[in-house]
Enzyme design. Structure first.
Site, PDB file in Angstrom:
ATOM      1  N   GLY A   1     -14.213 -18.065  27.621  1.00 29.56           N
ATOM      2  CA  GLY A   1     -14.096 -18.864  28.845  1.00 29.56           C
ATOM      3  C   GLY A   1     -13.674 -17.974  29.984  1.00 29.56           C
TER       4      GLY A   1
ATOM      5  N   ASP B   1     -22.252 -13.790  25.787  1.00 35.26           N
ATOM      6  CA  ASP B   1     -21.517 -14.367  26.924  1.00 35.26           C
ATOM      7  C   ASP B   1     -21.767 -13.575  28.199  1.00 35.26           C
ATOM      8  OD1 ASP B   1     -19.938 -12.515  25.268  1.00 35.26           O
ATOM      9  OD2 ASP B   1     -18.462 -12.670  26.868  1.00 35.26           O
ATOM     10  N   ASN B   2     -22.425 -12.439  28.084  1.00 37.26           N
ATOM     11  CA  ASN B   2     -22.777 -11.661  29.269  1.00 37.26           C
ATOM     12  C   ASN B   2     -24.268 -11.743  29.569  1.00 37.26           C
ATOM     13  OD1 ASN B   2     -20.144 -10.866  29.728  1.00 37.26           O
ATOM     14  ND2 ASN B   2     -20.333  -9.048  28.443  1.00 37.26           N
TER      15      ASN B   2
END
Ligand code: AMP
Ligand code: MG
Length: 493
Positions: free
Chosen positions: A86, A252-253
């Site tokens: 997150g 997540d990137n």
């Protein structure tokens, strides 16, 4: 329409994000302000002349109409699933909607701890802020889809990492920060809760509505997967031909909008190294330059897995549809890559027949450790009969092997079909003179840590026209001296 903030993602509710005001800092000071981007966004006022804007970009006092949140996501990091990540050091002030209706996330990165900080301090040292500012803006000027930098503000507070460093906050602008990892959080961690709602949101924000009408009802997920497939293929092809190594291509990137994000351990190669890998934490070379196309294919497959239940009610049909889309990726990547290579080499097209020629060029670059960027620029000047009028001879010495190769290359070019003059001239627009070389980025970081901003401003200004020669380019365009070479990069965040 008057430009201003909107909060559509916050409107999805508490499963997606947590309200999170930035944490105030003691002595904010403006380091960098991107006036051109501000103008493009229709952002009025500057932190120079509007002290309340400086306070807002430091997280000290909210701008009117902002509604800060931290968003939740998950992700595979180096292949391992982390069920909850997150925004641990970022708050989303909201979505800035421009006069023409374009929507951009405005995020403060380094603005203090959030519900997702996992024990981290939520802060960023000045070094990573400067790196991201310089490299992301250079990427934009090079034509690569990327998140942008609107401002960098020093916090006046120390950040403790391996050493004590000055803290800073980056104001990041993105088409959105929604990631493969965002979908993973709902699909994998939450067992499928709210994935449909998320997918509808992403499709409405990032996909062509016409595509939705083309396909049978209920296949928004397939539209999303196909759009992301195309964006990843195009993005990675562009990275490859620029010698850009992202360094941490975790899911997540990987943004669903197809913009480059996370300039942690990234680097452009100087001399051509077919195995280039700079990140100190990437010991296996998972995210090395040659692996990037395959890794983004893998990231796409992870997204496909998350979307399966939404692609079709029937498991077999869902799998077959998803597989077909994921299987389009290699051909799409190849097409984009060949297109770029042709443009860079001044060829009408690159076909299987040109394989030996293209490989021969790369082999010479690798064998002689020639500078990747300057080698392509040498071809550009040669093809355009501009070599004696450019500073290139002072920057790049040509080994015999390359001169010999160029004879075959010119022969191949003389067989170009179509507007040969335009093909040659266009090489100038795809082969940069300047890129944000590691030694330049490192110097920018060193200067910022010492409180010096002037040189960084000059670097940023030079980076805005990367395809043209300027006076002073013997310095900006040159390859690093052996003692200046930066061969390892660190996240440092
Ligand atoms: P990154 O390596 O930048 O992709 O970050 C991976 C995760 O670590 C994200 O969830 C970040 O929000 C979190 N993170 C990184 N640095 C910090 C920090 N200084 N404080 C809190 N969370 C952080
Ligand atoms: Mg990240």
């Amino acid at each position: 329409m008057t430009p201003g903030f909107d909060h559509s993602y916050a409107g999805l509710g508490s499963a997606f994000s947590t309200a999170q005001a930035p944490d105030p800092v003691s002595a904010p000071q403006l380091l960098l302000w991107n006036a051109l981007l501000a103008e493009a966004l229709g952002w009025s006022g500057t932190p120079d002349t509007h002290p309340e804007q400086l306070q807002a970009l430091a997280g000290n006092q909210p701008l009117p109409d902002t509604q800060p949140i931290a968003t939740v996501y998950a992700g595979h990091q180096f292949g391992q699933y982390n069920p909850q990540l997150g925004d641990g050091r970022a708050t989303l002030l909201g979505e800035w909607v421009t006069a023409s209706g374009d929507r951009f996330d405005i995020q403060l990165k380094g603005a203090g701890p959030t519900a997702y900080s996992r024990g981290g301090d939520g802060r960023s040292p000045i070094g990573p802020v400067i790196r991201e500012y310089v490299v992301s803006e250079a990427m934009h000027a090079l034509g690569v889809p990327t998140t942008r930098a609107l401002a960098a503000v020093a916090t006046g507070e120390p950040v403790i990492r391996n050493r004590i460093e000055p803290g800073a906050i980056l104001t990041r602008v993105a088409s959105s920060h929604l990631r493969v990892g965002t979908v993973q959080y709902f699909a994998m961690t939450r067992g499928g809760d709210d994935v449909a709602e998320l997918v509808d949101y992403v499709v409405a924000r990032h996909c062509d509505p016409a595509k939705l009408n083309e396909t049978p009802a209920g296949s928004a997920a397939a539209v999303l997967l196909d759009s992301v497939c195309e964006r990843f293929a195009k993005l990675v092809a562009h990275w490859q031909v620029l010698g850009f190594v992202h360094g941490v291509l975790n899911t997540d990137n990987a943004l669903l909008c197809g913009e480059t994000i996370d300039y942690g351990p990234c680097a452009f190669m100087d001399h051509f190294d077919p195995q280039a890998c700079f990140s100190s934490i990437d010991r296996q070379g998972r995210y090395a330059w040659p692996n990037q196309p395959g890794i983004m294919h893998w990231n796409l497959a992870v997204l496909a897995e998350c979307l399966l239940p939404l692609i079709a009610a029937d498991t077999e049909i869902a799998q077959q549809t998803a597989q077909e889309i994921v299987d389009r990726y290699p051909a799409r990547f190849h097409a984009h890559h060949q297109h770029w290579l042709a443009a860079k080499l001044g060829l009408d097209e690159v076909t299987a027949n040109d394989g030996t020629l293209v490989q021969g060029f790369h082999d010479i670059l690798a064998a002689d450790q020639l500078d990747f960027t300057l080698a392509f620029r040498w071809l550009t000047e040669v093809a355009n009969d501009n070599l004696p009028h450019s500073p290139l001879p002072e920057l790049f010495s040509v080994p015999d092997a390359l001169n010999d190769w160029a004879t075959g290359w010119q022969a191949r070019r003389s067989a170009n079909q179509g507007d040969t003059h335009a093909i040659t001239a266009a090489m100038n627009q795809v082969n940069p003179v300047v890129i944000p070389r590691n030694h330049l980025v490192q110097r920018a970081i060193d200067q910022a840590e010492a409180g010096e901003i002037k040189w960084i401003e000059t670097l940023l200004e030079r980076g805005q026209s990367p395809f043209q020669w300027h006076s002073g380019d013997l310095e900006w365009a040159r390859a690093p001296e052996p003692g200046e070479r930066v061969t390892r990069t660190f996240c440092g965040t």
